[in-house]
Design a protein around this motif. Structure first.
Motif, mmCIF file in Angstrom:
data_model
loop_
_atom_site.group_PDB
_atom_site.id
_atom_site.type_symbol
_atom_site.label_atom_id
_atom_site.label_comp_id
_atom_site.label_asym_id
_atom_site.label_seq_id
_atom_site.Cartn_x
_atom_site.Cartn_y
_atom_site.Cartn_z
ATOM 1 N N THR A 1 0.826 -1.211 0.000
ATOM 2 C CA THR A 1 0.000 0.000 0.000
ATOM 3 C C THR A 1 0.856 1.256 0.000
ATOM 4 O O THR A 1 0.446 2.281 -0.558
ATOM 5 C CB THR A 1 -0.940 0.026 1.212
ATOM 6 N N THR B 1 -4.667 7.070 -2.493
ATOM 7 C CA THR B 1 -5.280 7.475 -1.216
ATOM 8 C C THR B 1 -4.269 8.206 -0.333
ATOM 9 O O THR B 1 -3.824 7.686 0.691
ATOM 10 C CB THR B 1 -5.838 6.240 -0.477
ATOM 11 N N HIS C 1 0.519 6.491 -1.156
ATOM 12 C CA HIS C 1 -0.342 5.462 -0.580
ATOM 13 C C HIS C 1 -1.435 5.068 -1.571
ATOM 14 O O HIS C 1 -2.068 5.920 -2.188
ATOM 15 C CB HIS C 1 -0.990 5.986 0.703
ATOM 16 N N VAL D 1 -4.773 1.959 -2.023
ATOM 17 C CA VAL D 1 -5.542 0.854 -1.459
ATOM 18 C C VAL D 1 -5.943 -0.066 -2.610
ATOM 19 O O VAL D 1 -5.921 0.327 -3.787
ATOM 20 C CB VAL D 1 -6.793 1.339 -0.696
ATOM 21 N N TYR D 2 -6.312 -1.298 -2.251
ATOM 22 C CA TYR D 2 -6.722 -2.309 -3.232
ATOM 23 C C TYR D 2 -8.155 -2.738 -2.900
ATOM 24 O O TYR D 2 -8.427 -3.171 -1.780
ATOM 25 C CB TYR D 2 -5.779 -3.509 -3.179
ATOM 26 N N LEU E 1 -11.768 -4.244 1.134
ATOM 27 C CA LEU E 1 -10.831 -3.157 0.873
ATOM 28 C C LEU E 1 -9.578 -3.359 1.714
ATOM 29 O O LEU E 1 -9.649 -3.395 2.945
ATOM 30 C CB LEU E 1 -11.464 -1.807 1.207
ATOM 31 N N THR F 1 -6.564 -1.761 3.164
ATOM 32 C CA THR F 1 -6.485 -0.326 3.440
ATOM 33 C C THR F 1 -5.098 0.214 3.753
ATOM 34 O O THR F 1 -4.934 1.430 3.765
ATOM 35 C CB THR F 1 -7.368 0.017 4.649
ATOM 36 N N GLY F 2 -4.107 -0.644 4.048
ATOM 37 C CA GLY F 2 -2.853 -0.086 4.539
ATOM 38 C C GLY F 2 -3.106 0.741 5.780
ATOM 39 O O GLY F 2 -3.714 0.280 6.742
ATOM 40 N N ALA G 1 -4.643 3.861 5.399
ATOM 41 C CA ALA G 1 -5.637 4.874 5.033
ATOM 42 C C ALA G 1 -6.849 4.864 5.946
ATOM 43 O O ALA G 1 -7.525 5.884 6.106
ATOM 44 C CB ALA G 1 -6.076 4.676 3.587
ATOM 45 N N THR H 1 -9.505 11.345 1.067
ATOM 46 C CA THR H 1 -9.382 9.893 0.987
ATOM 47 C C THR H 1 -10.513 9.206 1.747
ATOM 48 O O THR H 1 -11.134 8.248 1.254
ATOM 49 C CB THR H 1 -8.011 9.447 1.522
ATOM 50 N N LEU I 1 -13.235 6.580 0.287
ATOM 51 C CA LEU I 1 -13.465 5.237 0.815
ATOM 52 C C LEU I 1 -14.935 5.043 1.160
ATOM 53 O O LEU I 1 -15.508 3.975 0.921
ATOM 54 C CB LEU I 1 -12.597 4.990 2.047
ATOM 55 N N LEU J 1 -13.290 -3.729 5.851
ATOM 56 C CA LEU J 1 -11.987 -3.068 5.834
ATOM 57 C C LEU J 1 -10.944 -4.062 6.329
ATOM 58 O O LEU J 1 -11.076 -4.620 7.420
ATOM 59 C CB LEU J 1 -12.003 -1.840 6.743
#
Length: 304
Positions: A69, A155, A162, A164-165, A173, A175-176, A178, A206, A210, A218
């Motif tokens: 991420t 994001t 950064h 997200v996937y 999602l 999120t790392g 985020a 961001t 989301l 998440l």
């Protein structure tokens, strides 16, 4: 025995056991046609990570891709080590982060200013990734990880590099940072705000993005799966702005860095104890120390 949790038939959460602390840093293994990891954790936990991959039923040499991420060492620090061991791996990363995976010298230098002599103990060796293995991914791209085709969204906020996937089919999602830091079974979320790239208006945007995705779950790097999506995002935004205000007032009072960090600790300890019980504070400090979050907010307010 590695700690793993199967979140779907093709999705496994691997606990990297960072600093001997459960549920601090996770990596997500997607199985299927193209086995892949989302996040690698630091190089210091790479053996635990690979043990988890194997425990989930995938031989590590069968991994095909790594997706991170962002390039902070707790999320991507093991990337070079893994590619050195398995040279066929493809690595997906934000375009701004890509050069720093290829040459991590500036990344390591920046991290050393924050962690000092503890850097190698905490994160291990940060090895470079060969240019030919890096795939820079732009906003709106799609990548095949496991058997899922995931959308990539830019994001910024926690860091400008950064992404997200998002799995449009399952509404999962990845999120790392985020969506902040929250522990399993929690109703408390904390914004990680280390230097040097905190951008509060960008993070607000961001969070709005989301919210608009229709996320069902998440999947946080710190840590695990959370279905209280709207409440988590709303609380994250509220706490982010409350932290900015706390630090702004402290700076106006003439408080030094350590005094500001202590003010934040006091407030966060009360909030966490109220929502999660008194035993969680130490784990939050392992994931992202209040000192580092305070330093990021101080820098943001002084330089914005």
């Amino acid at each position: 025995m590695p700690r793993i949790e199967r979140l779907a038939d093709d999705l496994v959460l691997i606990d990297t056991d960072y600093e001997g602390t459960p549920q601090a840093i996770g990596a997500y293994l997607l199985t299927g046609d193209r086995p892949a990891l989302i996040e690698t954790g630091p190089a210091s936990t790479v053996e635990t990570l690979l043990d988890g991959v194997q425990a989930a039923g995938v031989e590590p040499e069968h991994l095909q891709a790594l997706a991170v991420t962002h390039i902070h060492l707790d999320h991507a620090g093991a990337t070079g080590t893994l590619v050195r061991r398995f040279p066929h791996l493809e690595v997906y990363v934000h375009p701004v982060g890509a050069p720093h995976l290829a040459d991590p010298s500036r990344l390591v230098s920046s991290a050393r200013r924050l962690y000092g002599a503890d850097l190698e103990r905490l994160f291990g060796e940060v090895a470079p990734v060969p240019h030919g293995r890096i795939r820079a991914i732009s906003d709106g791209a799609e990548v095949l990880l496991g058997s899922r085709r995931l959308a990539v969204f830019d994001t910024p906020g926690h860091a400008r590099h950064h992404v997200v996937y998002f799995d449009r089919a399952s509404k999962d999602l990845f999120t790392g940072d985020a969506a902040g830091v929250a522990l399993p079974g929690s109703r408390y979320v904390r914004p990680p705000t280390p230097p040097p790239e905190l951008d509060v208006p960008a993070w607000d945007a961001t969070i709005g993005r989301l919210r608009g995705l229709g996320v069902r779950r998440l999947l946080l790097t710190h840590f695990g799966a959370h279905t209280w999506v709207e409440e988590l995002l709303a609380q994250l935004q509220q706490r982010l702005h409350a932290a900015v205000e706390l630090v702004r007032v402290a700076l106006e009072d003439g408080a030094n860095d350590e005094a500001i960090a202590q003010r934040m600790r006091n407030v966060m300890a009360v909030e966490a104890a109220r929502l999660d019980g008194p035993d969680r504070a130490a784990r939050f400090e392992t994931i992202m120390s209040t000192r580092l979050s305070a330093l990021g907010l101080i820098r943001y307010l002084k330089t914005r």
